[in-house]
Design an enzyme around this catalytic site. Structure first.
Site: not given
Length: 269
Positions: A18-21, A23-24, A146, A159
């Site tokens: 997920t969220g892989s467009t 950065g990490i 994190s 966060y």
């Protein structure tokens, strides 16, 4: 137990990141593709998702990569994703938001938003995919956490709290999967060089410095505990994810595995 080679081979495994467009997440998608996995790239914007999937294919020419646009922080959008991708062998919950806000100025709506994105989005996907993994006798669930989950920063308490909750989610679902061949872990990433972090660094040290100087000032003034004394590169996080996704990590579960550059000043995690 059969003897294993030291190579990481994910051939035949289906991985959703997920969220892989960028950065990490994008580094993880690329590294898993290099290891042979069929990779599903995810993000909210269809154009960006297809562009990111194409970049993985360019980097790994013989890979099988598809893009599925969905907002996994939204229940209805997640349901549509599950119709497109009904089963996976490797789930990487990478999506997350962060930002500097004075703690006393964070209102209820913002607290809820951080919980929805950083905690509940991952819970929904684990709840959906874990039963199938357990039935098949193999699965890897990884949540990108994190250092802020352990060392909660004053400039983004919301966060840190959301990431602390994520560690509890990992530990709890690892117990659910006990004895099934499925492992559930968190990857504790330290300060990492991404576009979002560059913006965060500018927030804290100003935008008038060259990047190398700004990074050094940020590490010196705001992350002095780092033993690496530099920002971590996304591929360094991806390397750990690839290992934990493999058969080589079969005895590692319920953990918070650190790739933090020695930032967290404790023995465990």
């Amino acid at each position: 137990m059969p003897q294993q080679t030291l190579g990481i081979d994910l051939s035949g495994r289906i991985a959703l990141v997920t969220g892989s467009t960028q950065g990490i997440g994008h580094a993880i998608a690329t590294r898993l593709a290099e290891a042979g996995a069929v990779v599903v790239v995810n993000g909210r914007d269809g154009g960006r998702v297809e562009d990111a999937a194409a970049r993985v294919r360019d980097a790994v020419p013989d890979s099988t990569v598809r893009g599925v646009a969905a907002d996994v922080a939204d229940a209805d959008s997640t349901a549509a994703l599950l119709e497109e991708v009904p089963a996976v062998d490797i789930l990487v919950n990478n999506l997350g938001i962060f930002g500097a806000t004075p703690a006393l100025e964070i209102d209820d709506a913002e607290w809820r938003r951080y919980f929805e994105v950083n905690v509940l989005a991952g819970v929904r996907l684990i709840r959906a995919y874990l039963p199938g993994m357990m039935e098949r006798g193999f699965g890897r669930v990884l949540s990108i956490s994190s250092d802020s989950s352990v060392v909660v920063p004053a400039e983004m308490v919301h966060y840190g709290v959301s990431k602390s909750a994520g560690l509890a989610v990992t530990r709890g679902f690892a117990k659910v999967a006990a004895g099934t061949g499925v492992t559930v872990n968190s990857v504790l990433a330290g300060p990492t060089h991404t576009g979002g972090v560059e913006e965060f660094v500018e927030q804290l040290v100003g935008s008038d410095l060259p990047w190398d100087e700004a990074q050094q000032k940020f590490m010196r003034e705001h992350r002095p505990q780092s033993l690496l004394q530099r920002l971590i590169e996304p591929v360094e996080i991806a390397n750990m994810v690839a290992y934990l996704s493999s058969d080589l990590a079969s005895a590692t579960t319920g953990g918070a595995v650190r790739v933090d550059g020695g930032y967290v000043d404790s023995i465990l995690p």
